[in-house]
Design an enzyme around this catalytic site. Structure first.
Site, PDB file in Angstrom:
ATOM      1  N   LYS A 113      17.951 -12.818   0.151  1.00  0.00           N
ATOM      2  CA  LYS A 113      19.170 -13.605   0.527  1.00  0.00           C
ATOM      3  C   LYS A 113      19.948 -14.103  -0.186  1.00  0.00           C
ATOM      4  O   LYS A 113      20.373 -15.156  -0.523  1.00  0.00           O
ATOM      5  CB  LYS A 113      18.320 -14.615   1.420  1.00  0.00           C
ATOM      6  CG  LYS A 113      17.435 -14.125   2.704  1.00  0.00           C
ATOM      7  CD  LYS A 113      17.066 -15.280   3.628  1.00  0.00           C
ATOM      8  CE  LYS A 113      16.120 -14.923   4.726  1.00  0.00           C
ATOM      9  NZ  LYS A 113      14.728 -14.653   3.863  1.00  0.00           N
TER      10      LYS A 113
HETATM   11  O1  LIG Z   1      15.220 -12.657   6.436  1.00  0.00           O
HETATM   12  C1  LIG Z   1      13.892 -12.565   5.995  1.00  0.00           C
HETATM   13  O2  LIG Z   1      13.090 -11.828   6.495  1.00  0.00           O
HETATM   14  C2  LIG Z   1      13.753 -13.586   7.585  1.00  0.00           C
HETATM   15  C3  LIG Z   1      14.532 -14.331   8.184  1.00  0.00           C
HETATM   16  C4  LIG Z   1      14.713 -15.037   9.302  1.00  0.00           C
HETATM   17  O3  LIG Z   1      16.039 -15.186  10.060  1.00  0.00           O
HETATM   18  N1  LIG Z   1      13.963 -15.959   8.960  1.00  0.00           N
HETATM   19  C5  LIG Z   1      12.599 -15.320   8.806  1.00  0.00           C
HETATM   20  O4  LIG Z   1      11.682 -16.084   8.947  1.00  0.00           O
HETATM   21  N2  LIG Z   1      12.954 -14.487   7.790  1.00  0.00           N
HETATM   22  C6  LIG Z   1      11.876 -14.344   7.106  1.00  0.00           C
HETATM   23  O5  LIG Z   1      10.736 -13.693   7.488  1.00  0.00           O
HETATM   24  C7  LIG Z   1       9.320 -14.193   6.669  1.00  0.00           C
HETATM   25  C8  LIG Z   1       8.445 -14.688   8.432  1.00  0.00           C
HETATM   26  O6  LIG Z   1       7.541 -15.396   8.351  1.00  0.00           O
HETATM   27  P1  LIG Z   1       6.060 -15.114   8.973  1.00  0.00           P
HETATM   28  O7  LIG Z   1       7.055 -16.727   9.908  1.00  0.00           O
HETATM   29  O8  LIG Z   1       5.354 -16.007   8.048  1.00  0.00           O
HETATM   30  O9  LIG Z   1       6.311 -14.365   9.751  1.00  0.00           O
HETATM   31  C9  LIG Z   1       9.645 -14.988   5.875  1.00  0.00           C
HETATM   32  O10 LIG Z   1       9.973 -14.642   4.634  1.00  0.00           O
HETATM   33  C10 LIG Z   1      10.907 -15.721   6.379  1.00  0.00           C
HETATM   34  O11 LIG Z   1      11.732 -16.111   5.197  1.00  0.00           O
END
Ligand SMILES: O=C(O)c1cc(=O)[nH]c(=O)n1[C@@H]1O[C@H](COP(=O)(O)O)[C@@H](O)[C@H]1O
EC number: 4.1.1.23
Length: 270
Positions: A95
């Site tokens: 990001k």
């Molecule tokens: O860019 C991302 O991957 C991201 C964007 C977003 O809007 N929301 C989001 O959760 N993420 C990332 O996606 C992953 C979600 O993880 P879980 O919630 O464990 O499945 C994490 O690494 C967050 O940093």
């Protein structure tokens, strides 16, 4: 091969829109790995090897490595994915977002040092802050558009001249910034109506969709809102729900089972 071509090939080969997120938290590791210097690498590599035939991409989150001075293990992990599972694209979730001269260094970090196939970038600073990543023609640049967190609405839902800010990001990305075809967008699974709106704006552009699993996003609504006419177009990320499906020495087998069930649940609605 470009990131977009790799992704399309992985969608087909593994019949999967699932992206496994690699967010390694040593506090949640099985006991036999705790205390080992290479625990982060060993944990992630085991997950990768157990799920590589079920995914369209892997997404390591850099903070989980940097926070523990484990960037060397991130480098080794990405090299491991490229060597053992060629053709599966690696998205470095960093990001990033800064003025051009600094963005050039972030691009070297993502694509030179870490050898990622794509990187997540915050577009808030505008076109010239995104250009340095686009200078790598084979690489993917994945811009935050409508993020999965509740607070995403604070700014992304603001009205900017008759449309919402996230719609402006989608429109600019699709119509103006994406002349090289390298751009994808992040749209959270927690907001299916906005996935549909973004899909309407951007055509067949790939979307990275985090928010199923631990964040509670609905798989059916996500797939129906975001799939393209040919049943692809999505990298649906799940991290914790797969990484920590099991807690003992059999954690990788448990992760495989969770990944299999998630891939198949996604495929039911394609
Ligand atoms: O860019 C991302 O991957 C991201 C964007 C977003 O809007 N929301 C989001 O959760 N993420 C990332 O996606 C992953 C979600 O993880 P879980 O919630 O464990 O499945 C994490 O690494 C967050 O940093």
């Amino acid at each position: 091969m470009t990131f977009t071509q790799m992704l399309a090939a992985a969608w087909q080969k593994n019949n999967s829109l699932l992206c496994v997120g690699l967010d390694p938290d040593p506090a949640k590791f099985p006991a036999h790995l705790k205390g080992r210097d290479d625990a982060i690498f060993e944990f992630c590599a085991a997950i990768v090897d157990a799920t590589a035939d079920l995914v369209c991409s892997f997404k390591p989150q850099i903070a989980y490595f940097a926070a523990r001075r484990a960037e060397d293990q991130l480098e080794a992990l990405i090299a491991h994915i490229h060597e053992k599972h060629p053709g599966i694209p690696v998205i470095l979730d960093a990001k990033r977002g800064d003025i051009g001269s600094t963005a050039e260094q972030y691009a070297v970090e993502a694509f030179g040092r870490f050898q990622a196939d794509a990187v997540t970038v915050n577009p808030y600073m505008g076109r010239d802050s995104v250009d340095p990543y686009l200078a790598y023609p084979d690489k993917g640049v994945i811009l935050l558009c409508r993020t999965s967190n509740a607070g995403g609405s604070d700014l992304q839902f603001l009205d900017v001249g008759g449309e919402k800010l996230y719609e402006r990001v989608a429109g600019l990305s699709a119509r103006t910034w994406n002349s090289t075809g390298q751009i994808s967008l992040v749209v959270g699974a927690t907001f299916p109506a906005e996935i549909a709106r973004v899909r309407e704006i951007v055509g067949d552009m790939p979307l990275l969709v985090p928010g199923i699993g631990a964040q509670g996003g609905d798989i059916e609504a996500t797939v129906r809102a975001g799939r393209t006419a040919d049943g692809t177009g999505l990298m649906i990320n799940s991290s914790r729900a797969i990484l920590y499906a099991g807690q003992d020495e059999n954690f990788a087998a448990a992760a495989r089972q969770a990944a299999l069930e998630t891939r198949d649940a996604i495929n039911r609605y394609r």
